[in-house]
Design a protein around this motif. Structure first.
Motif, PDB file in Angstrom:
ATOM      1  N   ALA A  38      93.560  95.270  56.959  1.00  0.00           N
ATOM      2  CA  ALA A  38      94.755  95.427  56.270  1.00  0.00           C
ATOM      3  C   ALA A  38      95.860  95.753  56.873  1.00  0.00           C
ATOM      4  CB  ALA A  38      94.634  96.028  54.803  1.00  0.00           C
ATOM      5  N   LEU A  39      95.646  96.924  57.732  1.00  0.00           N
ATOM      6  CA  LEU A  39      96.738  97.559  58.371  1.00  0.00           C
ATOM      7  C   LEU A  39      97.155  96.693  59.582  1.00  0.00           C
ATOM      8  CD1 LEU A  39      95.408 101.525  58.550  1.00  0.00           C
ATOM      9  CD2 LEU A  39      97.545 100.286  57.508  1.00  0.00           C
ATOM     10  N   SER A  40      96.072  96.064  60.018  1.00  0.00           N
ATOM     11  CA  SER A  40      96.338  95.010  61.447  1.00  0.00           C
ATOM     12  C   SER A  40      97.206  93.901  60.854  1.00  0.00           C
ATOM     13  CB  SER A  40      95.217  94.456  61.953  1.00  0.00           C
ATOM     14  OG  SER A  40      94.166  95.754  62.387  1.00  0.00           O
ATOM     15  N   VAL A  41      96.988  93.310  59.846  1.00  0.00           N
ATOM     16  CA  VAL A  41      97.404  92.225  59.247  1.00  0.00           C
ATOM     17  C   VAL A  41      98.921  92.837  58.923  1.00  0.00           C
ATOM     18  CG1 VAL A  41      97.832  90.490  57.272  1.00  0.00           C
ATOM     19  CG2 VAL A  41      95.859  90.880  58.779  1.00  0.00           C
ATOM     20  N   ALA A  42      99.129  93.791  58.087  1.00  0.00           N
ATOM     21  CA  ALA A  42     100.422  94.340  57.816  1.00  0.00           C
ATOM     22  C   ALA A  42     101.255  94.547  59.279  1.00  0.00           C
ATOM     23  CB  ALA A  42     100.558  95.794  57.137  1.00  0.00           C
ATOM     24  N   GLY A  43     100.882  95.165  60.167  1.00  0.00           N
ATOM     25  CA  GLY A  43     101.518  95.256  61.298  1.00  0.00           C
ATOM     26  C   GLY A  43     101.866  93.879  62.110  1.00  0.00           C
ATOM     27  N   PRO A  59      97.282 108.101  55.840  1.00  0.00           N
ATOM     28  CA  PRO A  59      98.058 107.339  56.847  1.00  0.00           C
ATOM     29  C   PRO A  59      97.681 107.123  58.320  1.00  0.00           C
ATOM     30  CG  PRO A  59      98.479 109.630  56.320  1.00  0.00           C
ATOM     31  CD  PRO A  59      97.590 109.438  55.615  1.00  0.00           C
ATOM     32  N   LEU A  60      97.283 105.972  58.709  1.00  0.00           N
ATOM     33  CA  LEU A  60      96.528 105.816  59.867  1.00  0.00           C
ATOM     34  C   LEU A  60      97.962 105.026  60.864  1.00  0.00           C
ATOM     35  CD1 LEU A  60      93.264 104.220  59.179  1.00  0.00           C
ATOM     36  CD2 LEU A  60      93.631 106.567  59.987  1.00  0.00           C
ATOM     37  N   ALA A  61      97.894 105.546  62.023  1.00  0.00           N
ATOM     38  CA  ALA A  61      98.829 104.974  62.916  1.00  0.00           C
ATOM     39  C   ALA A  61      98.145 104.249  63.956  1.00  0.00           C
ATOM     40  CB  ALA A  61      99.578 105.990  63.408  1.00  0.00           C
ATOM     41  N   PHE A  62      98.919 103.314  64.749  1.00  0.00           N
ATOM     42  CA  PHE A  62      98.586 102.751  66.027  1.00  0.00           C
ATOM     43  C   PHE A  62      97.738 101.588  65.697  1.00  0.00           C
ATOM     44  CE2 PHE A  62      99.587 107.140  67.387  1.00  0.00           C
ATOM     45  CZ  PHE A  62     101.027 106.611  68.249  1.00  0.00           C
ATOM     46  N   LEU A  63      96.869 101.469  64.945  1.00  0.00           N
ATOM     47  CA  LEU A  63      95.726 100.505  64.563  1.00  0.00           C
ATOM     48  C   LEU A  63      96.780  99.087  64.758  1.00  0.00           C
ATOM     49  CD1 LEU A  63      92.746  99.624  64.689  1.00  0.00           C
ATOM     50  CD2 LEU A  63      93.175  99.469  62.288  1.00  0.00           C
ATOM     51  N   GLY A  64      97.643  99.136  63.692  1.00  0.00           N
ATOM     52  CA  GLY A  64      98.652  98.072  63.347  1.00  0.00           C
ATOM     53  C   GLY A  64      99.480  97.670  64.621  1.00  0.00           C
ATOM     54  N   LEU A  65      99.485  98.593  65.843  1.00  0.00           N
ATOM     55  CA  LEU A  65     100.205  98.224  66.664  1.00  0.00           C
ATOM     56  C   LEU A  65      99.437  97.378  67.812  1.00  0.00           C
ATOM     57  CD1 LEU A  65     102.763  98.861  68.631  1.00  0.00           C
ATOM     58  CD2 LEU A  65     101.478 100.664  69.540  1.00  0.00           C
ATOM     59  N   VAL A  66      98.232  97.891  68.009  1.00  0.00           N
ATOM     60  CA  VAL A  66      97.329  97.391  69.284  1.00  0.00           C
ATOM     61  C   VAL A  66      96.829  96.133  68.830  1.00  0.00           C
ATOM     62  CG1 VAL A  66      95.430  97.939  70.542  1.00  0.00           C
ATOM     63  CG2 VAL A  66      96.777  99.838  70.046  1.00  0.00           C
ATOM     64  N   VAL A  67      96.098  96.067  67.446  1.00  0.00           N
ATOM     65  CA  VAL A  67      95.136  94.897  67.101  1.00  0.00           C
ATOM     66  C   VAL A  67      96.241  93.565  67.066  1.00  0.00           C
ATOM     67  CG1 VAL A  67      93.955  93.868  65.217  1.00  0.00           C
ATOM     68  CG2 VAL A  67      93.602  96.145  65.841  1.00  0.00           C
ATOM     69  N   PRO A  68      97.419  93.608  66.358  1.00  0.00           N
ATOM     70  CA  PRO A  68      98.152  92.408  66.280  1.00  0.00           C
ATOM     71  C   PRO A  68      98.786  92.055  67.884  1.00  0.00           C
ATOM     72  CG  PRO A  68      98.932  94.222  64.769  1.00  0.00           C
ATOM     73  CD  PRO A  68      97.924  94.853  65.490  1.00  0.00           C
ATOM     74  N   PHE A  69      99.048  93.115  68.652  1.00  0.00           N
ATOM     75  CA  PHE A  69      99.445  92.854  70.155  1.00  0.00           C
ATOM     76  C   PHE A  69      98.224  91.999  70.856  1.00  0.00           C
ATOM     77  CE2 PHE A  69      99.704  93.840  74.633  1.00  0.00           C
ATOM     78  CZ  PHE A  69     100.917  93.467  74.840  1.00  0.00           C
ATOM     79  N   ASP A  81      88.437 113.279  62.724  1.00  0.00           N
ATOM     80  CA  ASP A  81      88.826 111.984  61.671  1.00  0.00           C
ATOM     81  C   ASP A  81      89.339 110.895  62.414  1.00  0.00           C
ATOM     82  OD1 ASP A  81      88.286 113.561  59.470  1.00  0.00           O
ATOM     83  OD2 ASP A  81      90.067 114.725  59.584  1.00  0.00           O
ATOM     84  N   ALA A  82      89.241 109.592  61.823  1.00  0.00           N
ATOM     85  CA  ALA A  82      89.236 108.543  62.440  1.00  0.00           C
ATOM     86  C   ALA A  82      91.076 108.454  62.719  1.00  0.00           C
ATOM     87  CB  ALA A  82      89.341 107.147  61.594  1.00  0.00           C
ATOM     88  N   GLY A  83      91.857 109.124  62.130  1.00  0.00           N
ATOM     89  CA  GLY A  83      93.107 109.036  62.343  1.00  0.00           C
ATOM     90  C   GLY A  83      93.594 109.874  63.675  1.00  0.00           C
ATOM     91  N   ILE A  84      92.740 110.881  64.011  1.00  0.00           N
ATOM     92  CA  ILE A  84      92.791 111.757  65.312  1.00  0.00           C
ATOM     93  C   ILE A  84      92.497 110.782  66.674  1.00  0.00           C
ATOM     94  CG2 ILE A  84      92.346 113.686  66.377  1.00  0.00           C
ATOM     95  CD1 ILE A  84      93.882 114.527  63.928  1.00  0.00           C
ATOM     96  N   VAL A  85      91.262 110.027  66.174  1.00  0.00           N
ATOM     97  CA  VAL A  85      90.822 109.266  67.123  1.00  0.00           C
ATOM     98  C   VAL A  85      91.928 108.184  67.567  1.00  0.00           C
ATOM     99  CG1 VAL A  85      89.089 107.479  67.835  1.00  0.00           C
ATOM    100  CG2 VAL A  85      88.497 109.610  66.556  1.00  0.00           C
ATOM    101  N   LEU A  86      92.294 107.478  66.510  1.00  0.00           N
ATOM    102  CA  LEU A  86      93.443 106.389  66.808  1.00  0.00           C
ATOM    103  C   LEU A  86      94.551 107.021  67.306  1.00  0.00           C
ATOM    104  CD1 LEU A  86      93.241 104.320  63.528  1.00  0.00           C
ATOM    105  CD2 LEU A  86      92.692 103.781  65.573  1.00  0.00           C
ATOM    106  N   ALA A  87      95.148 108.251  67.099  1.00  0.00           N
ATOM    107  CA  ALA A  87      96.154 108.836  67.879  1.00  0.00           C
ATOM    108  C   ALA A  87      96.015 108.879  69.222  1.00  0.00           C
ATOM    109  CB  ALA A  87      96.618 109.965  67.284  1.00  0.00           C
ATOM    110  N   LEU A  88      94.674 109.534  69.486  1.00  0.00           N
ATOM    111  CA  LEU A  88      94.286 109.856  70.952  1.00  0.00           C
ATOM    112  C   LEU A  88      94.465 108.693  71.772  1.00  0.00           C
ATOM    113  CD1 LEU A  88      93.216 112.511  72.377  1.00  0.00           C
ATOM    114  CD2 LEU A  88      90.909 111.537  71.750  1.00  0.00           C
ATOM    115  N   LEU A  89      93.838 107.497  71.425  1.00  0.00           N
ATOM    116  CA  LEU A  89      93.889 106.350  72.139  1.00  0.00           C
ATOM    117  C   LEU A  89      95.033 105.478  71.769  1.00  0.00           C
ATOM    118  CD1 LEU A  89      90.105 105.158  70.849  1.00  0.00           C
ATOM    119  CD2 LEU A  89      90.848 106.258  72.947  1.00  0.00           C
ATOM    120  N   GLY A  90      95.936 105.791  70.917  1.00  0.00           N
ATOM    121  CA  GLY A  90      96.953 105.079  70.156  1.00  0.00           C
ATOM    122  C   GLY A  90      98.240 105.457  71.166  1.00  0.00           C
TER     123      GLY A  90
END
Lengths: 312, 328
Positions: B61-66, B248-258, B300-309
């Motif tokens: 969902a977040l990737s498509v939204a991005g 609230p997760l960040a960065f997934l909707g940036l990397v995946v659509p890219f 938490d997954a949000g932290i992992v995403l921010a770390l890699l994001g």
């Protein structure tokens, strides 16, 4: 000069409120008596909080104004560019490794400046700021991961520090903080001729005989040291370095780079945020850093909505 | 516009998703031999399956939204997290949960949708409105406005959570973005995501035509305003439902659509199809990494995403800035 006087008066007022305010407000005489008698609440609890908030606020306000002047961009401050967050990460890694916390902080802040300079070679300032935002996100996340791996006792204290809480303020960190602040002011005094020219551009500065290379190195070292000392004392506080200088200019009309007004404004802002956090403690226990983020983020929203033209 | 359908690539990505699902079922915070895991009584496998399902649907969902936000704003940095839309949704959910402690999932979802829309409107205003959306390339104001909105919404949400100890127990970890380990009415948002994602594919051609310009879109009989409204509503529902599940997760909707846009060679419909398995696998892996790197604690997954994001954000920025020079 007028700006400095106005802000110093405001600062004195806030300092009085911070020492006298509480469940029962103390009058000037009662406060003086409490300070001289060694009253535990005033001397043991309120005074350390106030001193740390003032010192760290001043250091961050000064560091912010210096970096804004050096880059000529109002958004380029240690908190938005991730230098504060990297200093915090250095602190936590040093804590885990049993090394000196201040050294860890300075290494983190210095590394952040190095990474930003390397990434931003030849890029526009707007792009450099986005690099900084990315760095800030990674550094905070990495800090949380390090925190989870600390032993429980150290982790509980570090978590409080990381949230920007002054509830357990101790004066042990005040010495490096005020020493750095004093040293920075002394060094800046020797550059008094070049500093007012910061926002005018490289050509003007070089034309008037400033050694630009040297000035940049000196200022970057000062920014790293000030950020590190402030973060050591109060934790990675966001949006303070960004808010201080523009707000000082807006209130007092001081011309850029407004170093001293920004410094005093930073001290006043953090002391005020801490006072607000203490006054709200009956309703909700908010860390001072959280109050500061609310103030600073609102200011950034206002700043962006007022200046809808360019990216600066 | 229509290129060869990337069926092999799609197959490969679904194989990757399958591997992610298996790994997520097999490994967890508690190391466990395969035999014990498969014996049905302990319920660990069922818990992990639920968690994996949540991660898969929220990630998609977040990737498509991005992807849609980026197509609409023509800004490759427009991620629901970076723009502050997810933070707004989180504030909406926290507000509802605080004012109505007995509120069910429907009320929470209404809160996330309202919060996401409010953040979107504020973003549109602060990001410079139509002006900066119309140009190609990167509008730098968008991520800055997102930073301001995100920080404000998240700090307000934290303040509300800190007012109430029950809220702290329920929402403190959720606010930093975590895939739920126990069920608390997530079935409704999960179903909502599935319902939006199926017909969502039909939106892509409309968006692609809008990308050619409002005039060409209108001349083909597709109202640009209607396309924008449809897209924004779909983004609001997807982000709202995903935030209700994972925070609230960040960065997934940036990397995946890219990645999906690069792999698909520019066709939005194909990029959409690639986003689904890639986004699902992305969040499953992020959650899995978080379960493994700090045993016995969980990151938490949000932290992992921010770390890699953060590095991914910088990389996307550099690649996008370099791209026009390569072409010329």
């Amino acid at each position: 000069m007028r700006a400095v006087l106005i802000l110093a008066a405001a600062l004195a007022l806030i300092a009085y409120a911070a020492l006298a305010g509480g469940r029962e407000w103390l009058g000037p005489q009662a406060l003086f008596a409490a300070l001289t008698d060694g009253d535990f609440v005033v001397q043991g609890l309120r005074l350390p909080r106030l001193l740390l908030a003032l010192g760290a606020g001043c250091a961050l306000g000064l560091a912010g104004a210096l970096l804004q002047g050096l880059t000529r961009n109002i958004l380029a401050t240690p908190d938005i560019l991730g230098i504060v967050q990297m200093a915090g990460l250095g602190h936590l890694i040093a804590l885990a490794a049993g090394a000196s916390l201040l050294a860890g902080e300075i290494a983190g802040a210095g590394l952040a400046l190095g990474v930003l300079a390397w990434l931003g070679r030849g890029a526009e300032t707007g792009t450099q700021i986005l690099y900084g935002i990315g760095l800030a996100a990674t550094a905070s996340a990495a800090g949380t991961v390090v925190l989870l791996r600390l032993p429980d006792a150290a982790a509980a204290q570090a978590m409080l520090w990381l949230s920007g809480s002054l509830a357990r303020a101790e004066l042990t960190t005040a010495l490096p903080l005020f020493a750095t602040l004093g040293l920075a002011l002394g060094i800046l005094a020797t550059q008094a001729r070049a500093l007012p020219l910061l926002w005018l551009g490289d050509e003007v500065m070089a034309g008037l005989g400033t050694d630009l290379r040297r000035l940049r190195w000196v200022l970057l070292a000062l920014i790293a040291a000030l950020t590190a000392a402030a973060t050591l004392a109060v934790g990675p506080i966001g949006f303070l370095a960004f808010t201080a200088a523009p707000l000082a200019q807006a209130i007092t009309g001081a011309p850029r780079p407004a170093l001293l007004p920004a410094m005093l404004m930073g001290g006043a802002l953090l002391a005020l945020a801490d006072l607000a956090a203490r006054m709200l403690a009956g309703v909700v226990n908010l860390p001072t850093g959280l109050v500061m983020t609310m103030i600073g983020a609102s200011y950034l929203v206002g700043h962006l909505s007022l200046r809808r033209g360019g990216t600066r | 516009m229509s290129r060869a359908f990337p069926s092999r690539l799609l197959l490969l990505l679904f194989a990757l998703l399958g591997a992610a699902v298996l790994a997520s079922l097999r490994f967890g915070t508690a190391p466990m031999p395969l035999q014990a895991l498969l014996s049905a009584e302990n319920g660990i496998l069922a818990g992990r399956a639920f968690r994996t399902l949540c991660a898969a649907l929220a990630g998609a969902a977040l990737s498509v939204a991005g992807l849609w936000l980026q197509a609409l704003t023509r800004n490759p940095l427009a991620d629901p997290g970076i723009t502050g839309i997810n933070a707004g949704a989180a504030l909406g959910a926290i507000g509802v949960a605080f004012l109505m402690p007995q509120a069910g999932m429907i009320a929470i979802l209404a809160g996330t949708a309202a919060g996401a829309s409010a953040a979107g409107v504020l973003l549109w205003r602060l990001g410079g409105g139509i002006d900066s959306m119309g140009h190609d390339g990167i509008a730098l104001r968008l991520p800055l406005a997102g930073l301001a909105i995100g920080a404000l919404a998240l700090s307000l949400a934290s303040a509300v959570i800190l007012m109430d100890s029950e809220m702290q127990a329920r929402y403190l970890r959720w606010l930093s973005g975590s895939v739920p380990a126990v069920q608390r009415g997530e079935a409704l948002p999960l179903a909502l995501i599935a319902v939006v994602l199926v017909p969502g594919w039909a939106l892509c051609p409309r968006l692609e035509i809008l990308g050619l310009g409002s005039e060409s879109s209108a001349s083909l009989g597709l109202s640009p305003a209607r396309t924008i409204l449809l897209t924004l509503s779909a983004v609001t529902v997807l982000c709202g439902a995903a935030v209700a599940i994972t925070g609230p997760l960040a960065f997934l909707g940036l990397v995946v659509p890219f990645l999906a846009r690069r792999l698909s060679g520019g066709d939005l419909g194909h990029a959409y199809l690639l986003c689904l398995p890639l986004g699902a696998a992305g969040l499953i892996f992020a959650d899995l990494i978080g379960r493994l790197i700090a045993r016995p604690a969980e990151v938490d997954a949000g932290i992992v995403l921010a770390l890699l994001g953060g590095p991914a954000f910088i990389a996307v920025l550099r690649l996008t800035l370099r791209a026009p020079q390569e072409q010329s």
